[in-house]
Design an enzyme around this catalytic site. Structure first.
Site, PDB file in Angstrom:
ATOM      1  CG  HIS A 155      -0.300   0.002   2.543  1.00  0.00           C
ATOM      2  ND1 HIS A 155      -0.078  -1.152   3.247  1.00  0.00           N
ATOM      3  CD2 HIS A 155       0.182   1.001   3.324  1.00  0.00           C
ATOM      4  CE1 HIS A 155       0.516  -0.867   4.398  1.00  0.00           C
ATOM      5  NE2 HIS A 155       0.689   0.438   4.475  1.00  0.00           N
TER       6      HIS A 155
ATOM      7  CG  HIS B 178       4.015   4.516   5.372  1.00  0.00           C
ATOM      8  ND1 HIS B 178       3.179   5.072   6.313  1.00  0.00           N
ATOM      9  CD2 HIS B 178       3.513   3.284   5.124  1.00  0.00           C
ATOM     10  CE1 HIS B 178       2.236   4.194   6.634  1.00  0.00           C
ATOM     11  NE2 HIS B 178       2.404   3.104   5.921  1.00  0.00           N
TER      12      HIS B 178
ATOM     13  CD  GLU C  53       3.545  -0.499   7.129  1.00  0.00           C
ATOM     14  OE1 GLU C  53       2.940   0.233   6.347  1.00  0.00           O
ATOM     15  OE2 GLU C  53       3.009  -1.062   8.098  1.00  0.00           O
TER      16      GLU C  53
HETATM   17 CO    CO Z   1       1.251   1.314   6.270  1.00  0.00          CO
END
Ligand code: CO
Length: 149
Positions: A21, A93, A144
């Site tokens: 994502h 992020h 991440e």
């Molecule tokens: Co995230």
């Protein structure tokens, strides 16, 4: 150079997999959700409060990935400072999938990359182990990593 040389990068096993994502920090989900749900016509999940991460999150499902909308939760939210500099919201992020998060962490630390926090994976929004990598080591982007099985 043939295809073989292209496909095998000596000494570097491929570590990151798919883009899981992109996360966008927003000041208010009430105003952010209609942008994706109504204007863009996307399917948006229910809100999920993640007190241990200091955010409330919704997921926008796209055919090939997800967009995560993050709203600060609590007075010590890690995205509060980001929103001070980006009051309208902004890309916060990117999340890449890895198969083995501890192996990925050790591989990155060995190369001098910094892991945020104490270096131990936390449980992310999908109930899977996640880690965050220092933006200064990744082209100015907070990264991440999420372990997928
Ligand atoms: Co995230």
């Amino acid at each position: 150079m043939g295809q073989e040389a292209h496909g095998s990068c000596s000494g570097h096993d491929r570590m990151i997999g798919r883009l899981n994502h992109v996360a966008i920090a927003v000041p208010a989900l009430d105003r952010a959700i209609p942008v994706y749900a109504t204007m863009l016509g996307a399917s948006v999940s229910e809100r999920q409060a993640l007190p241990e991460h200091g955010v409330t999150v919704v997921f926008v499902s796209l055919p090939n990935t997800k967009i995560e909308l993050l709203e600060p939760l609590g007075s010590t939210s890690p995205i509060a400072k980001f929103l001070e500099s980006n009051p309208a919201g902004g890309i916060h992020h990117m999340c890449y999938e890895v198969e083995d998060i501890l192996a990925a962490r050790d591989h990155l630390v060995m190369q001098g990359a910094r892991i945020l926090g104490d270096g131990a994976p936390k449980t992310g929004a999908h109930g899977k182990p996640v880690l965050f990598l220092h933006p200064k080591d990744f082209l100015g982007t907070l990264v991440e990593l999420e372990q997928v099985s």
